[in-house]
Enzyme design. Structure first.
Site: not given
Ligand SMILES: NC(=O)c1ccc[n+]([C@@H]2O[C@H](COP(=O)([O-])OP(=O)(O)OC[C@H]3O[C@@H](n4cnc5c(N)ncnc54)[C@H](O)[C@@H]3O)[C@@H](O)[C@H]2O)c1
Length: 440
Positions: A155, A259, A262, A323
């Protein structure tokens, strides 16, 4: 391994990915339990409030509130779930390598609690080989019945619901026939290509895709710089290039580079994965270097040469988040820009973004002892008495403003458009000293 088909889903991590995954799967009719170890986030969610902004997500949450619950109690989630999605952060370490500590911690805890057949799915972006390693972590605990799957998320923030519900593809990596069958069932209502493949292939598809998108942006950043020097217009160049279907006409984001949470992290992450495997990743290094140069040195030189003396000027920055239509400040180009303006001795910096939140104001508090950084959500208010507008994200509210009215409110008329959202011809005709990136 027998898993019932009235699936209960657990999602670990309620950030941008976890919440979208959980809420969208609830909308597909599954019962979902979302866990986060951040109590503040879970308290908000229990009160029906989202801790992040993503267009449409609040409405979708409330529509499905009978099928989704939120907790800090991992044990409860593991006991109730047949499939557990791991959606915790995988940020960059200082070295640039991928930090898997949140993921490993979560999986260790899950391993302790599993008491029925469970599928563990990595939704987070993880280096190839990581999902396979999860087996060893869980197998430390005796008699656990589980399978592992890599099912990366593709996403984009601000179009996340559409991207989840109507993806270009769903990628499922697993060695297990049982897990494949269940994942196929989970995604039965999704009308898109589904790729069932090996664990490492799935993990690599995610990295290779993100690094390719980043490469496309850095490539056009490089071209735009050359256009600036030789007096060509990069938009005309792209129009001509993209008529060739081998080149394609999508995702030419011309401006001050990329930026967000990701593309910078995943390009750097893949670089380190390649380095660790002795693959000499020259191109991946260049993609990051070009981007860093474009969003800082090149952009800042442009600002300096256009504005002349920056000291003492009032400058408006349009766009604070990385963004438009997200409240995410991670790797936002505006952050470095604001620090640069401050260092150059700007009198007032008026930051305008429709999604300004208190935590963003707090972020700048150490640079704002003298109150010279002001925050606005209304573009017209933000330009009163300003000498220059610098644009750093593509919110349509900026491009839709009445430029004549904007000009009347300003003290001087410089516009440096880091995202090329305005029409150079129109701006110049109106009497602005306009400068885009690679534009005539
Ligand atoms: N943000 C994006 O657009 C996007 C898109 C595709 C993939 N990703 C990938 O998805 C993953 C998550 O990204 P995000 O942007 O949602 O991150 P984020 O930082 O917004 O959310 C991560 C959440 O995990 C929680 N967390 C951490 N350790 C934990 C644990 N042990 N138990 C329970 N909760 C825990 C944190 O408190 C946080 O709320 C990353 O690997 C990222 O690269 C992100």
């Amino acid at each position: 391994m027998k898993i019932p088909k009235n699936l209960n889903i657990g999602v670990i991590g309620t950030g941008y990915v976890g919440l979208v995954t959980g809420i969208c799967l609830a909308d597909k009719g599954f019962n979902v339990i979302c866990v986060d170890n951040n109590k503040e986030k879970i308290d908000k969610l229990k009160n029906g409030e989202l801790p992040i902004y993503e267009p449409g997500l609040n409405e979708l949450l409330h529509k499905n509130s009978n099928r989704i619950t939120f907790t800090t109690d991992l044990l409860e989630a593991v006991e109730k779930s047949n499939i557990i999605f791991l959606a915790v952060g995988t940020p960059s370490k200082e070295s640039g390598e991928v930090d898997l500590s949140y993921l490993y911690q979560a999986v260790d805890d899950i391993g302790k609690y599993i008491n029925h057949p469970t599928i563990i799915v990595t939704r987070s972006t993880v280096p190839p080989g990581t999902t396979r390693k999860l087996k060893d972590i869980i197998n430390k605990y005796p008699n656990k019945k589980f399978e592992v799957v890599s099912n990366p998320e593709f996403l984009s923030q601000n179009s996340a619901i559409k991207d989840f519900m109507n993806p270009y593809r769903i990628v499922v990596g697993t060695d297990s026939e049982a897990a494949k069958e269940i994942m196929d069932f989970l995604y039965k209502d999704f009308d898109c290509p589904k790729i069932f493949t090996g664990l490492e292939n799935a993990e690599m598809i995610k990295y290779a895709s993100n690094a390719f998108l980043a490469t496309k942006i850095s490539y056009i950043s490089e071209i735009s710089k050359i256009c600036d020097k030789i007096g060509a217009d990069v938009f005309e160049v792209v129009k001509g290039m993209t008529l060739d279907p081998r080149i394609g006409d999508k995702y030419w984001r011309i401006g001050i580079g990329f930026g967000g949470s990701c593309l910078p992290k995943d390009t750097l992450g893949l670089y380190h994965i390649a380095e660790a495997n002795d693959c000499h990743p020259y191109l991946l290094k260049a993609v990051t270097d070009v981007n860093n140069y474009q969003r800082t040195t090149y952009f800042f030189q442009k600002i300096k040469s256009k504005l002349g003396e920056i000291k003492g000027k009032n400058v408006t920055v349009w766009g604070l988040t990385f963004k438009q239509e997200t409240d995410d400040l991670r790797e936002s180009q505006a952050v470095e820009l604001i620090k640069f303006l401050k260092k150059e001795g700007v009198e007032t910096i008026k930051i305008c973004d429709p999604l300004i939140k208190d935590f963003m104001k707090d972020y700048f508090s150490e640079y704002n002892d003298d109150g010279s950084i002001e925050f606005y959500i209304d573009p017209y208010e933000s330009v009163k008495g300003s000498d220059a507008i610098i644009i750093s994200n593509r919110w349509s509210g900026f491009s839709k403003t009445d430029k004549k009215r904007i000009k009347e409110l300003m003290r001087d008329y410089y516009v440096i458009d880091g995202k090329n959202i305005l029409d150079p011809k129109e701006m110049k005709e109106l009497g602005f000293y306009y400068e885009g990136i690679g534009r005539r």
